[in-house]
Design a protein around this motif. Structure first.
Motif, mmCIF file in Angstrom:
data_model
loop_
_atom_site.group_PDB
_atom_site.id
_atom_site.type_symbol
_atom_site.label_atom_id
_atom_site.label_comp_id
_atom_site.label_asym_id
_atom_site.label_seq_id
_atom_site.Cartn_x
_atom_site.Cartn_y
_atom_site.Cartn_z
ATOM 1 N N GLY A 174 1.460 7.989 -9.643
ATOM 2 C CA GLY A 174 1.304 6.684 -10.271
ATOM 3 C C GLY A 174 2.391 5.756 -9.761
ATOM 4 N N VAL A 175 1.989 4.704 -9.076
ATOM 5 C CA VAL A 175 2.945 3.784 -8.474
ATOM 6 C C VAL A 175 2.555 2.358 -8.848
ATOM 7 N N HIS A 176 3.476 1.687 -9.541
ATOM 8 C CA HIS A 176 3.237 0.277 -9.886
ATOM 9 C C HIS A 176 1.891 0.104 -10.594
ATOM 10 N N SER A 177 1.630 0.989 -11.571
ATOM 11 C CA SER A 177 0.438 0.935 -12.425
ATOM 12 C C SER A 177 -0.864 1.252 -11.698
ATOM 13 N N ARG A 178 -0.779 1.851 -10.514
ATOM 14 C CA ARG A 178 -1.980 2.283 -9.797
ATOM 15 C C ARG A 178 -1.855 3.770 -9.482
ATOM 16 N N GLN A 179 -3.020 4.419 -9.379
ATOM 17 C CA GLN A 179 -3.057 5.837 -9.047
ATOM 18 C C GLN A 179 -3.403 5.997 -7.564
ATOM 19 N N GLN B 257 0.837 -1.197 0.000
ATOM 20 C CA GLN B 257 0.000 0.000 0.000
ATOM 21 C C GLN B 257 0.867 1.240 0.000
ATOM 22 N N VAL B 258 0.348 2.289 -0.623
ATOM 23 C CA VAL B 258 1.082 3.549 -0.733
ATOM 24 C C VAL B 258 0.231 4.669 -0.132
ATOM 25 N N GLN B 259 0.868 5.523 0.614
ATOM 26 C CA GLN B 259 0.178 6.675 1.195
ATOM 27 C C GLN B 259 0.823 7.962 0.714
ATOM 28 N N LEU B 260 -0.029 8.943 0.442
ATOM 29 C CA LEU B 260 0.432 10.282 0.064
ATOM 30 C C LEU B 260 -0.071 11.261 1.110
ATOM 31 N N VAL B 261 0.837 12.084 1.610
ATOM 32 C CA VAL B 261 0.472 13.065 2.620
ATOM 33 C C VAL B 261 0.920 14.436 2.163
ATOM 34 N N GLU B 262 -0.058 15.357 2.042
ATOM 35 C CA GLU B 262 0.241 16.725 1.633
ATOM 36 C C GLU B 262 0.432 17.616 2.847
ATOM 37 N N ILE C 214 7.232 1.102 -2.100
ATOM 38 C CA ILE C 214 7.478 1.814 -3.356
ATOM 39 C C ILE C 214 8.812 1.403 -3.939
ATOM 40 N N ILE C 215 8.766 0.934 -5.187
ATOM 41 C CA ILE C 215 10.006 0.666 -5.921
ATOM 42 C C ILE C 215 10.351 1.889 -6.758
ATOM 43 N N SER C 216 9.351 2.394 -7.471
ATOM 44 C CA SER C 216 9.551 3.604 -8.260
ATOM 45 C C SER C 216 8.196 4.276 -8.472
ATOM 46 N N ILE C 217 8.233 5.564 -8.725
ATOM 47 C CA ILE C 217 7.031 6.342 -8.950
ATOM 48 C C ILE C 217 7.061 6.887 -10.371
#
Length: 115
Positions: free
Chosen positions: A98-103, A1-6, A28-31
């Protein structure tokens, strides 16, 4: 799972500046592309700016020359420097990646431009 925090939103007078930051965390491997969107009250969410993994940038016409998007792949962050802010820039700003083909989306940060 990936989290984005602004972070970095707030109240600013017309003509002022703000810098938004967004940090991605998780597995995350790459963005791929990262971007900023915004949604004003009663309006649809719209693109503000995007930056590709290679550093190419795209801006919506309304912010060209005033906003600058940048990214730091070592830190998995994307920033939006906003100068010469106008009342019409008032909106909730969302980070996207976009991370690993998901937004993925952040929770949003409020930017209010008012005197």
């Amino acid at each position: 799972q990936v989290q984005l925090v602004e972070s970095g939103g707030g109240l600013v007078q017309p003509g002022g500046s703000l810098r938004l930051s967004c940090a991605a965390s998780g597995s995350i491997i790459s963005i791929d592309a990262m971007g900023w969107y915004r949604q004003a009250p009663g309006k649809e969410r719209e693109l503000v700016a995007i930056i590709t993994r290679g550093g190419n940038t795209v801006y919506v016409d309304m912010v060209k020359g005033r906003f600058t998007i940048s990214r730091d792949d070592a830190k998995n962050t994307v920033d939006l420097q906003m100068n010469s802010l106008k009342p019409e820039d008032t909106a909730v700003y969302y980070c996207n990646a976009g991370v690993h083909s998901r937004q993925y989306w952040g929770q949003g940060t409020q930017v209010t431009v008012s005197s």
